[in-house]
Design a protein around this motif. Structure first.
Motif, PDB file in Angstrom:
ATOM      1  N   ASP A  33      39.114  36.572  42.719  1.00  0.00           N
ATOM      2  CA  ASP A  33      40.153  36.215  41.768  1.00  0.00           C
ATOM      3  C   ASP A  33      40.189  37.293  40.689  1.00  0.00           C
ATOM      4  O   ASP A  33      39.201  37.511  39.984  1.00  0.00           O
ATOM      5  N   ALA A  34      41.328  37.967  40.543  1.00  0.00           N
ATOM      6  CA  ALA A  34      41.410  39.128  39.642  1.00  0.00           C
ATOM      7  C   ALA A  34      41.047  38.755  38.209  1.00  0.00           C
ATOM      8  O   ALA A  34      40.318  39.487  37.529  1.00  0.00           O
ATOM      9  N   GLN A  35      41.550  37.613  37.723  1.00  0.00           N
ATOM     10  CA  GLN A  35      41.274  37.227  36.339  1.00  0.00           C
ATOM     11  C   GLN A  35      39.811  36.861  36.137  1.00  0.00           C
ATOM     12  O   GLN A  35      39.169  37.300  35.179  1.00  0.00           O
ATOM     13  N   LYS A  36      39.253  36.074  37.066  1.00  0.00           N
ATOM     14  CA  LYS A  36      37.843  35.695  36.945  1.00  0.00           C
ATOM     15  C   LYS A  36      36.940  36.920  37.069  1.00  0.00           C
ATOM     16  O   LYS A  36      35.912  37.023  36.398  1.00  0.00           O
ATOM     17  N   ARG A  37      37.336  37.869  37.927  1.00  0.00           N
ATOM     18  CA  ARG A  37      36.521  39.073  38.097  1.00  0.00           C
ATOM     19  C   ARG A  37      36.478  39.890  36.815  1.00  0.00           C
ATOM     20  O   ARG A  37      35.422  40.395  36.417  1.00  0.00           O
ATOM     21  N   ARG A  38      37.642  40.028  36.137  1.00  0.00           N
ATOM     22  CA  ARG A  38      37.660  40.763  34.886  1.00  0.00           C
ATOM     23  C   ARG A  38      36.783  40.080  33.838  1.00  0.00           C
ATOM     24  O   ARG A  38      36.065  40.734  33.082  1.00  0.00           O
TER      25      ARG A  38
ATOM     26  N   GLY B 179      29.817  38.590  32.091  1.00  0.00           N
ATOM     27  CA  GLY B 179      28.785  38.098  32.991  1.00  0.00           C
ATOM     28  C   GLY B 179      29.101  36.695  33.483  1.00  0.00           C
ATOM     29  O   GLY B 179      30.253  36.277  33.544  1.00  0.00           O
ATOM     30  N   HIS B 180      28.067  35.934  33.797  1.00  0.00           N
ATOM     31  CA  HIS B 180      28.271  34.595  34.365  1.00  0.00           C
ATOM     32  C   HIS B 180      28.959  33.652  33.392  1.00  0.00           C
ATOM     33  O   HIS B 180      29.625  32.703  33.802  1.00  0.00           O
ATOM     34  N   ALA B 181      28.826  33.897  32.075  1.00  0.00           N
ATOM     35  CA  ALA B 181      29.451  33.005  31.095  1.00  0.00           C
ATOM     36  C   ALA B 181      30.966  33.119  31.109  1.00  0.00           C
ATOM     37  O   ALA B 181      31.663  32.190  30.728  1.00  0.00           O
ATOM     38  N   GLY B 182      31.501  34.255  31.550  1.00  0.00           N
ATOM     39  CA  GLY B 182      32.952  34.460  31.529  1.00  0.00           C
ATOM     40  C   GLY B 182      33.702  33.509  32.431  1.00  0.00           C
ATOM     41  O   GLY B 182      34.474  32.672  31.970  1.00  0.00           O
TER      42      GLY B 182
ATOM     43  N   GLU C  66      30.122  31.086  45.912  1.00  0.00           N
ATOM     44  CA  GLU C  66      30.368  31.154  44.478  1.00  0.00           C
ATOM     45  C   GLU C  66      30.696  32.581  44.053  1.00  0.00           C
ATOM     46  O   GLU C  66      31.628  32.821  43.269  1.00  0.00           O
ATOM     47  N   ALA C  67      29.942  33.548  44.579  1.00  0.00           N
ATOM     48  CA  ALA C  67      30.182  34.946  44.225  1.00  0.00           C
ATOM     49  C   ALA C  67      31.575  35.396  44.663  1.00  0.00           C
ATOM     50  O   ALA C  67      32.312  36.049  43.911  1.00  0.00           O
ATOM     51  N   TYR C  68      31.969  35.025  45.876  1.00  0.00           N
ATOM     52  CA  TYR C  68      33.268  35.468  46.371  1.00  0.00           C
ATOM     53  C   TYR C  68      34.411  34.764  45.646  1.00  0.00           C
ATOM     54  O   TYR C  68      35.466  35.353  45.387  1.00  0.00           O
ATOM     55  N   GLU C  69      34.220  33.490  45.298  1.00  0.00           N
ATOM     56  CA  GLU C  69      35.272  32.762  44.608  1.00  0.00           C
ATOM     57  C   GLU C  69      35.605  33.422  43.267  1.00  0.00           C
ATOM     58  O   GLU C  69      36.759  33.427  42.828  1.00  0.00           O
ATOM     59  N   VAL C  70      34.602  33.985  42.596  1.00  0.00           N
ATOM     60  CA  VAL C  70      34.833  34.669  41.323  1.00  0.00           C
ATOM     61  C   VAL C  70      35.416  36.054  41.543  1.00  0.00           C
ATOM     62  O   VAL C  70      36.434  36.430  40.963  1.00  0.00           O
TER      63      VAL C  70
ATOM     64  N   LYS D 247      20.788  33.279  37.671  1.00  0.00           N
ATOM     65  CA  LYS D 247      21.728  33.626  38.729  1.00  0.00           C
ATOM     66  C   LYS D 247      21.676  35.110  39.027  1.00  0.00           C
ATOM     67  O   LYS D 247      21.559  35.942  38.125  1.00  0.00           O
ATOM     68  N   ARG D 248      21.775  35.444  40.297  1.00  0.00           N
ATOM     69  CA  ARG D 248      21.827  36.844  40.715  1.00  0.00           C
ATOM     70  C   ARG D 248      23.213  37.414  40.432  1.00  0.00           C
ATOM     71  O   ARG D 248      24.203  36.690  40.349  1.00  0.00           O
ATOM     72  N   ASP D 249      23.261  38.719  40.282  1.00  0.00           N
ATOM     73  CA  ASP D 249      24.531  39.401  40.099  1.00  0.00           C
ATOM     74  C   ASP D 249      25.411  39.171  41.317  1.00  0.00           C
ATOM     75  O   ASP D 249      24.967  39.307  42.460  1.00  0.00           O
ATOM     76  N   TYR D 250      26.694  38.798  41.088  1.00  0.00           N
ATOM     77  CA  TYR D 250      27.593  38.472  42.193  1.00  0.00           C
ATOM     78  C   TYR D 250      27.807  39.661  43.131  1.00  0.00           C
ATOM     79  O   TYR D 250      27.949  39.484  44.348  1.00  0.00           O
ATOM     80  N   TYR D 251      27.854  40.857  42.596  1.00  0.00           N
ATOM     81  CA  TYR D 251      28.030  42.028  43.456  1.00  0.00           C
ATOM     82  C   TYR D 251      26.797  42.226  44.335  1.00  0.00           C
ATOM     83  O   TYR D 251      26.902  42.614  45.514  1.00  0.00           O
ATOM     84  N   GLU D 252      25.626  41.950  43.767  1.00  0.00           N
ATOM     85  CA  GLU D 252      24.390  42.045  44.538  1.00  0.00           C
ATOM     86  C   GLU D 252      24.355  40.991  45.642  1.00  0.00           C
ATOM     87  O   GLU D 252      23.900  41.250  46.763  1.00  0.00           O
ATOM     88  N   VAL D 253      24.843  39.793  45.315  1.00  0.00           N
ATOM     89  CA  VAL D 253      24.872  38.716  46.316  1.00  0.00           C
ATOM     90  C   VAL D 253      25.675  39.132  47.547  1.00  0.00           C
ATOM     91  O   VAL D 253      25.274  38.909  48.688  1.00  0.00           O
ATOM     92  N   LEU D 254      26.836  39.760  47.312  1.00  0.00           N
ATOM     93  CA  LEU D 254      27.702  40.169  48.422  1.00  0.00           C
ATOM     94  C   LEU D 254      27.334  41.534  48.983  1.00  0.00           C
ATOM     95  O   LEU D 254      27.893  41.947  50.006  1.00  0.00           O
TER      96      LEU D 254
END
Length: 373
Positions: free
Chosen positions: A59-64, A70-73, A52-56, A4-11
């Protein structure tokens, strides 16, 4: 399996991107790659990745959790999973904003919740205490009082959307005409723009600060429990109420006592004579007091004695648990000559063989082996 690509990179945003920057990036990319608009073969896959990237990250808790693990969190906390174009959940309003014919203006959002991990000693958890907390957070700018405008000025009505917070565009397709309603890019969907930004927060309405807070920990909390402090989380980015602070307890172990529910458990070492003949012993409690405990003759390994109301207080102050004392027979490994002589006499009084009869150990031999004689 693909990585999976980094979510910040995706956006296409920095890791420090604000909620508004994430929202704008998502809307721009979603418009670009939605399969109803983009007919390229990889459009659907990219749209799922963007969602998927934006959904994480939204969300403040999922982002932390993502920032830390990483993706496992977020996956470990029922993370994102694309469920078709109708499965946006709480992103449904964004879907309607970008592709639907109707939408509603987004109101003030509540600030993000924060988590504070607090380590307590065993005694602090049992009897309660007061603690001083210090943590960074976003706070409402006091210079502009959260308006984002320079003191003495006020935000103005957005000239593009005229205060509605949304713009509409009409498109023609093979299936006819459809209306695309989206949040106004000029004001971010808020209906107002700041002509003269506040010099303190630069129009962001919040500033980074350090919160110092004294809290009372109730008696009887357990490892892993948490308390919620309403309104002590992050300040809102657009004039809404602040989030909450969740204090999560990590309780250290004790050298002598262990906890099970509201009962405390303690192992009391008894020598052979005390167990056989009985005794009265002193037992120290967690409070620092001393209780007199009578050991009856013939006490066996593991026998328990219960001292009422010497355990952990119940949350809310309705009584306490008990102190459960477990008898532990301590067999000595070093004996004096006198102790050996007395034990041999004791063994003979039980009808066991003499010390010289070692072919058949019997009880006497087992006693010798147990005491290392």
């Amino acid at each position: 399996m693909s990585v999976k690509r980094d979510y910040y990179e995706v956006l296409g945003v920095q890791r420090t991107a604000s909620e508004e920057e994430l929202r704008r990036a998502f809307r721009r990319l979603a418009r670009q790659y939605h399969p109803d608009v983009n007919q390229s073969p990889d459009a659907e896959a990219k749209f799922k990745e963007i969602n998927e990237a934006y959904e994480v990250l939204s969300d403040a808790q999922k982002r932390r959790m993502y920032d830390q693990f990483g993706h496992a969190g977020p996956q470990g906390a029922n993370g994102p999973g694309f469920t078709g174009f109708g499965g946006f959940g709480d992103l449904g309003d964004l879907f309607e904003t970008i592709f639907g014919a109707t939408t509603t203006r987004r109101g003030p959002q509540r600030g993000a919740d924060l988590r504070y991990n607090l380590t307590l000693t065993f005694e602090e958890a049992v009897f309660g205490c007061e603690k001083e907390l210090e943590f960074p957070r976003w706070e409402t700018c006091q210079t502009c009082r959260g308006t984002g405008a320079r003191p003495g000025s006020q935000p103005a009505t957005c000239p593009l959307c005229r205060g509605s917070g949304e713009v509409r565009r009409v498109h023609q397709s093979l299936f006819g005409q459809f209306v695309n309603v989206m949040a106004c890019d000029r004001c971010g969907g808020e209906g107002q723009v700041v002509a003269e930004p506040c010099p303190e927060c630069r129009g962001q309405r919040r500033v980074r600060g350090v919160r110092r807070l004294r809290v009372t920990i109730p008696a009887g909390v357990e490892d892993g429990q948490q308390v919620r402090l309403t309104g002590e989380g992050e300040g809102s980015p657009n004039g809404g109420p602040p989030g909450n602070l969740y204090v999560v307890f990590a309780v250290q172990e004790h050298a002598l006592f262990r906890r099970q529910g509201n009962d405390l458990h303690y192992e009391l070492s008894l020598n052979v004579a005390q167990a056989a003949l009985g005794d009265t012993v002193d037992v120290s409690t967690l409070d620092g007091d001393v209780e007199r405990l009578r050991i009856p003759p013939g006490a066996q390994q593991g026998k328990t004695f219960r001292l009422r109301n010497r355990g952990v207080p119940y949350l809310g102050g309705n009584g306490r648990g008990d102190l459960v004392v477990h008898a532990h027979l301590a067999v000595p490994t070093q004996l004096t000559d006198e102790q050996r002589r007395l034990l041999r006499e004791l063994a003979q009084s039980f009808g066991t063989p003499t010390a010289g009869q070692t072919d058949d150990k019997g009880l006497f031999g087992r006693v010798k082996d147990a005491f290392g004689v």
